[in-house]
Design a protein around this motif. Structure first.
Motif, PDB file in Angstrom:
ATOM      1  N   ALA A   1      13.751  16.769  -0.204  1.00  0.00           N
ATOM      2  CA  ALA A   1      13.930  16.822  -1.658  1.00  0.00           C
ATOM      3  C   ALA A   1      12.590  16.818  -2.389  1.00  0.00           C
ATOM      4  CB  ALA A   1      14.770  15.636  -2.112  1.00  0.00           C
ATOM      5  N   TYR A   2      11.544  16.264  -1.768  1.00  0.00           N
ATOM      6  CA  TYR A   2      10.263  16.114  -2.474  1.00  0.00           C
ATOM      7  C   TYR A   2       9.351  17.336  -2.320  1.00  0.00           C
ATOM      8  CZ  TYR A   2      12.025  11.375  -2.470  1.00  0.00           C
ATOM      9  OH  TYR A   2      12.829  10.284  -2.625  1.00  0.00           O
ATOM     10  N   HIS A   3       9.598  18.177  -1.330  1.00  0.00           N
ATOM     11  CA  HIS A   3       8.775  19.377  -1.085  1.00  0.00           C
ATOM     12  C   HIS A   3       7.288  19.035  -1.122  1.00  0.00           C
ATOM     13  CE1 HIS A   3      12.300  21.912  -1.465  1.00  0.00           C
ATOM     14  NE2 HIS A   3      12.589  21.316  -2.592  1.00  0.00           N
ATOM     15  N   SER A   4       6.900  17.960  -0.478  1.00  0.00           N
ATOM     16  CA  SER A   4       5.511  17.521  -0.603  1.00  0.00           C
ATOM     17  C   SER A   4       4.934  17.105   0.744  1.00  0.00           C
ATOM     18  CB  SER A   4       5.438  16.335  -1.578  1.00  0.00           C
ATOM     19  OG  SER A   4       4.203  15.675  -1.458  1.00  0.00           O
ATOM     20  N   ALA A   5       3.866  17.807   1.157  1.00  0.00           N
ATOM     21  CA  ALA A   5       3.187  17.435   2.403  1.00  0.00           C
ATOM     22  C   ALA A   5       2.497  16.085   2.238  1.00  0.00           C
ATOM     23  CB  ALA A   5       2.166  18.513   2.772  1.00  0.00           C
ATOM     24  N   GLY A   6       2.054  15.774   1.006  1.00  0.00           N
ATOM     25  CA  GLY A   6       1.386  14.497   0.745  1.00  0.00           C
ATOM     26  C   GLY A   6       2.326  13.318   0.952  1.00  0.00           C
ATOM     27  N   VAL A   7       3.557  13.428   0.421  1.00  0.00           N
ATOM     28  CA  VAL A   7       4.548  12.353   0.600  1.00  0.00           C
ATOM     29  C   VAL A   7       4.849  12.192   2.093  1.00  0.00           C
ATOM     30  CG1 VAL A   7       6.915  11.617   0.087  1.00  0.00           C
ATOM     31  CG2 VAL A   7       5.561  12.744  -1.677  1.00  0.00           C
TER      32      VAL A   7
ATOM     33  N   ALA B   1       3.576  15.516  -6.722  1.00  0.00           N
ATOM     34  CA  ALA B   1       4.614  16.489  -6.335  1.00  0.00           C
ATOM     35  C   ALA B   1       5.570  16.803  -7.480  1.00  0.00           C
ATOM     36  CB  ALA B   1       5.394  15.958  -5.140  1.00  0.00           C
ATOM     37  N   GLY B   2       5.466  16.061  -8.585  1.00  0.00           N
ATOM     38  CA  GLY B   2       6.291  16.369  -9.746  1.00  0.00           C
ATOM     39  C   GLY B   2       7.583  15.589  -9.855  1.00  0.00           C
ATOM     40  N   VAL B   3       7.683  14.450  -9.160  1.00  0.00           N
ATOM     41  CA  VAL B   3       8.872  13.603  -9.317  1.00  0.00           C
ATOM     42  C   VAL B   3       8.829  12.989 -10.729  1.00  0.00           C
ATOM     43  CG1 VAL B   3      10.043  11.511  -8.486  1.00  0.00           C
ATOM     44  CG2 VAL B   3       9.016  13.099  -6.857  1.00  0.00           C
ATOM     45  N   PRO B   4       9.924  13.048 -11.495  1.00  0.00           N
ATOM     46  CA  PRO B   4       9.906  12.521 -12.862  1.00  0.00           C
ATOM     47  C   PRO B   4       9.516  11.040 -12.900  1.00  0.00           C
ATOM     48  CG  PRO B   4      11.934  13.733 -12.436  1.00  0.00           C
ATOM     49  CD  PRO B   4      11.225  13.629 -11.135  1.00  0.00           C
ATOM     50  N   VAL B   5       8.732  10.681 -13.907  1.00  0.00           N
ATOM     51  CA  VAL B   5       8.231   9.305 -14.016  1.00  0.00           C
ATOM     52  C   VAL B   5       9.391   8.305 -14.115  1.00  0.00           C
ATOM     53  CG1 VAL B   5       6.820   7.745 -15.431  1.00  0.00           C
ATOM     54  CG2 VAL B   5       6.106  10.117 -15.096  1.00  0.00           C
ATOM     55  N   ALA B   6      10.491   8.716 -14.762  1.00  0.00           N
ATOM     56  CA  ALA B   6      11.623   7.801 -14.966  1.00  0.00           C
ATOM     57  C   ALA B   6      12.228   7.323 -13.644  1.00  0.00           C
ATOM     58  CB  ALA B   6      12.698   8.501 -15.793  1.00  0.00           C
ATOM     59  N   THR B   7      12.177   8.171 -12.624  1.00  0.00           N
ATOM     60  CA  THR B   7      12.784   7.789 -11.338  1.00  0.00           C
ATOM     61  C   THR B   7      11.746   7.496 -10.258  1.00  0.00           C
ATOM     62  OG1 THR B   7      12.940  10.118 -10.737  1.00  0.00           O
ATOM     63  CG2 THR B   7      14.887   9.131 -11.736  1.00  0.00           C
TER      64      THR B   7
ATOM     65  N   ILE C   1       0.849  -1.199   0.000  1.00  0.00           N
ATOM     66  CA  ILE C   1       0.000   0.000   0.000  1.00  0.00           C
ATOM     67  C   ILE C   1       0.879   1.242   0.000  1.00  0.00           C
ATOM     68  CG2 ILE C   1      -1.705   1.307   1.351  1.00  0.00           C
ATOM     69  CD1 ILE C   1      -2.723  -1.429   2.388  1.00  0.00           C
ATOM     70  N   GLY C   2       1.985   1.176   0.762  1.00  0.00           N
ATOM     71  CA  GLY C   2       2.899   2.313   0.865  1.00  0.00           C
ATOM     72  C   GLY C   2       3.474   2.716  -0.483  1.00  0.00           C
ATOM     73  N   VAL C   3       3.913   1.735  -1.276  1.00  0.00           N
ATOM     74  CA  VAL C   3       4.499   2.045  -2.585  1.00  0.00           C
ATOM     75  C   VAL C   3       3.475   2.775  -3.463  1.00  0.00           C
ATOM     76  CG1 VAL C   3       5.335   1.030  -4.743  1.00  0.00           C
ATOM     77  CG2 VAL C   3       6.212   0.187  -2.584  1.00  0.00           C
ATOM     78  N   VAL C   4       2.235   2.256  -3.474  1.00  0.00           N
ATOM     79  CA  VAL C   4       1.193   2.854  -4.333  1.00  0.00           C
ATOM     80  C   VAL C   4       0.888   4.291  -3.883  1.00  0.00           C
ATOM     81  CG1 VAL C   4      -1.220   2.672  -5.050  1.00  0.00           C
ATOM     82  CG2 VAL C   4       0.192   0.609  -4.891  1.00  0.00           C
ATOM     83  N   VAL C   5       0.674   4.472  -2.569  1.00  0.00           N
ATOM     84  CA  VAL C   5       0.291   5.801  -2.072  1.00  0.00           C
ATOM     85  C   VAL C   5       1.456   6.794  -2.222  1.00  0.00           C
ATOM     86  CG1 VAL C   5      -0.481   7.098  -0.046  1.00  0.00           C
ATOM     87  CG2 VAL C   5      -1.382   4.816  -0.463  1.00  0.00           C
ATOM     88  N   VAL C   6       2.671   6.348  -1.838  1.00  0.00           N
ATOM     89  CA  VAL C   6       3.834   7.251  -1.929  1.00  0.00           C
ATOM     90  C   VAL C   6       4.106   7.622  -3.390  1.00  0.00           C
ATOM     91  CG1 VAL C   6       6.344   7.400  -1.604  1.00  0.00           C
ATOM     92  CG2 VAL C   6       4.909   6.515   0.228  1.00  0.00           C
ATOM     93  N   ALA C   7       3.987   6.648  -4.313  1.00  0.00           N
ATOM     94  CA  ALA C   7       4.214   6.927  -5.737  1.00  0.00           C
ATOM     95  C   ALA C   7       3.191   7.942  -6.244  1.00  0.00           C
ATOM     96  CB  ALA C   7       4.135   5.634  -6.542  1.00  0.00           C
ATOM     97  N   THR C   8       1.937   7.778  -5.816  1.00  0.00           N
ATOM     98  CA  THR C   8       0.890   8.724  -6.242  1.00  0.00           C
ATOM     99  C   THR C   8       1.207  10.133  -5.748  1.00  0.00           C
ATOM    100  OG1 THR C   8      -0.676   6.902  -6.031  1.00  0.00           O
ATOM    101  CG2 THR C   8      -1.611   9.109  -6.260  1.00  0.00           C
ATOM    102  N   MET C   9       1.588  10.219  -4.494  1.00  0.00           N
ATOM    103  CA  MET C   9       1.906  11.533  -3.914  1.00  0.00           C
ATOM    104  C   MET C   9       3.137  12.150  -4.609  1.00  0.00           C
ATOM    105  SD  MET C   9      -0.328  12.214  -1.715  1.00  0.00           S
ATOM    106  CE  MET C   9      -1.642  11.395  -0.841  1.00  0.00           C
ATOM    107  N   MET C  10       4.114  11.294  -4.934  1.00  0.00           N
ATOM    108  CA  MET C  10       5.315  11.799  -5.613  1.00  0.00           C
ATOM    109  C   MET C  10       4.974  12.290  -7.017  1.00  0.00           C
ATOM    110  SD  MET C  10       8.361   9.191  -4.553  1.00  0.00           S
ATOM    111  CE  MET C  10       9.156   9.291  -2.951  1.00  0.00           C
ATOM    112  N   LEU C  11       4.082  11.561  -7.674  1.00  0.00           N
ATOM    113  CA  LEU C  11       3.657  11.968  -9.019  1.00  0.00           C
ATOM    114  C   LEU C  11       3.006  13.347  -8.958  1.00  0.00           C
ATOM    115  CD1 LEU C  11       3.762  10.531 -11.782  1.00  0.00           C
ATOM    116  CD2 LEU C  11       1.378   9.872 -11.446  1.00  0.00           C
TER     117      LEU C  11
END
Lengths: 50, 503
Positions: free
Chosen positions: B241-247, B208-214, B196-206
């Protein structure tokens, strides 16, 4: 009363597995939500008092 | 009379540790395949070179007889051998990566990973090969899973506290039958949290603008770090580094989940919330979180670090959870933590790290339950002083929905671990002060606490130019802290008896 929950973890789980997972996650999210709310209140208090 | 272990005992230890090492090496081999599939031949080779001896040992261990009972002592010795073996095997790919000054730093990092500490001595972290970031996540996942199993099944020691926690286990009892159920529950918990963590964290990172490649590498790394209390971040800026309250919010939920014991998870999944509210372990953990939060928020406000509500609450909450769950992910640079965060906030973090998470969760520290029992002991002593001579004072505590009496043996057992942890923190701090005259006591205490409690929050004391003795000394403290002392005592006793005991 918690004492009625005996025997501690020996009893088998009832109900579907997704319900158990949902209950577990709800508990943790609720704990974090309470903590977050406490953080906001404390931060507001700190900015007012100090 | 000291009796030397028999060849059967040795076979049990070698088989148990060898099979565990074999599984870990098999996972490494799979990761080598993944590295190859993304075209990173060098990293794939480095991981395969590390995995090969572990796989061979694992296959050899399977040839040993499996019908011997695994007693508590032998299980403990096997646990120490497993952690040590996985650290050595895991250090090989790190060393071959060329990101470490010497082998001792690679070994330090492997021990940091397998003990879910999160401290790192890697040079140029931001350019670490992506499969190696995944390898660090694998170390954390393996360490977290093994710790829950060992803590729940084996830390049910013959000493009074642990005995009552396990429902009266004895030294000679076979531990494997109980381990089967624990294994299933631990797999479900870690798999669920991490998945669940991978899915939620990836969504929040997306978002937040983390590039899809990484994205996938970062999501796997941060989810593994939070869901196991491992605390390794794949960038030198950490969570900032992520500047994201969601992450950060998703990570906080994972960290609290990882520091919640398997027993409390089972109770929560059955809807027994009232029993959890009475549980001493859960109460002390919740109390530790709230007191730390208040101390950090007021400490940061008093130091003038933040003067508005939102950043104060956000940073305060994240640092509180990162310290109290012994995860060690951070939203702040270590140098800023030293210079701009005052004294009260870091002191509160030291206290929270020392207490740690719930007993037999993925978190380290001395354990909320032990601190709670020590508190009960203090109250008992005070009541006895106030009551008439000869009156009997009894204290009780709730554990997983059941009421138990506090005994002297409970308190002695808890006090021993707390005293050993405090002594180790002081020893680690002294070692840092001896070797580096430029650091102050606050930094030394913070860093030593971080290592002993397997937290990984860093003040700039553990650096890539750290000497061999201090590096290995801190690595040993991380192992001692993770194996909760008892396992190391058992292994030391086993070794001593093998050398000096009567045959």
């Amino acid at each position: 009363m918690p004492g009625r929950d005996r025997p501690r973890l020996a009893q088998r789980a009832t109900g579907p597995r997704w319900r158990a997972a949902l209950l577990g996650i709800t508990w943790v999210v609720a704990m974090v939500a309470v903590l977050g709310l406490a953080g906001l209140v404390l931060a507001w208090l700190a900015t007012v008092i100090l | 009379m000291l009796v030397a272990p028999t060849s059967h005992d040795l076979q049990v230890v070698l088989r148990t540790a060898g099979v565990a090492l074999g599984w870990f090496s098999a996972a490494m081999a799979a990761l080598a395949g993944l590295a190859l599939s993304v075209g990173d031949v060098n990293t794939a080779t480095a991981i395969a070179v590390g995995a090969a001896p572990g796989l061979i040992l694992g296959v050899m261990a399977r040839q040993l007889p499996s019908d011997r009972p695994v007693t508590w002592t032998l299980g403990m010795v096997a646990a120490v051998a497993t952690w040590g073996g996985c650290a050595v095997v895991g250090s090989v790919p790190l060393w071959l990566s060329g990101h470490y000054v010497g082998y001792h730093h690679a070994l330090f990092d492997a021990i940091s990973g397998i003990t879910n500490t999160g401290l790192t001595l890697v040079a140029d972290l931001d350019h670490l090969a992506r499969p190696l970031i995944a390898f660090r996540a694998l170390l954390e996942l393996a360490g977290g899973f093994a710790f829950v199993v060992v803590a729940t099944a084996l830390f049910a020691a013959p000493t009074a506290l642990e005995s009552s926690l396990a429902g009266g286990s004895q030294r000679a009892e076979r531990v494997l039958p109980r381990t089967g159920r624990v294994l299933r529950r631990a797999r479900l918990l870690l798999g669920g949290l991490f998945g669940i963590g991978v899915v939620v964290v990836a969504t929040m990172m997306l978002v937040a603008g983390v590039p899809v490649a990484t994205l996938a590498w970062h999501a796997v790394s941060i989810a593994a770090a939070a869901a196991t209390t491992g605390g390794f971040a794949p960038q030198s800026d950490g969570m900032a580094a992520y500047h994201s309250a969601g992450v950060e919010a998703a990570t906080i939920v994972l960290m609290v989940g990882a520091a919640t014991s398997l027993g409390v998870w089972v109770m929560a999944s059955r809807g027994r919330f009232r029993a959890i509210l009475h549980d001493l372990d859960a109460r002390v953990f919740a109390g530790s979180l709230l007191v730390t939060l208040a101390s950090i928020v007021f400490g940061l406000a008093r130091a003038g670090t933040f003067d508005t509500v939102a950043p104060l609450a956000r940073h305060g909450l994240f640092l509180t959870v990162a310290a109290a769950t012994t995860t060690g992910l951070s939203t702040v640079d270590p140098v800023v933590l030293v210079n701009d965060y005052g004294t009260l906030a870091p002191a509160a973090m030291v206290a929270a790290m020392t207490i740690g998470g719930m007993f037999a969760s993925m978190a380290s520290g001395v354990g909320a339950l032990r601190v709670g029992l020590l508190g009960k002991g203090v109250v008992t002593d005070m009541r006895e002083l106030l009551r008439p001579e000869g009156a009997v004072t009894r204290q009780s505590w709730w554990r997983l929905g059941e009421r138990e009496l506090v005994t002297d043996a409970h308190i002695r057992s808890a006090a021993t671990i707390v005293a050993l942890a405090l002594a180790a923190i002081l020893a680690g701090a002294m070692a840092l002060l001896w070797t580096d005259p430029t650091i102050d006591l606050r930094v030394a205490l913070f860093s030593a606490t971080s290592a002993v409690t397997n937290t990984g929050l860093d003040m700039p004391a553990l650096r890539p130019d750290l000497g061999v003795a201090v590096t290995l000394g801190h690595a040993a403290l991380m192992l001692l802290g993770r194996l909760q002392w008892l396992a190391v005592f058992a292994a030391g006793g086993f070794l001593f008896a093998a050398l000096r005991g009567h045959r």
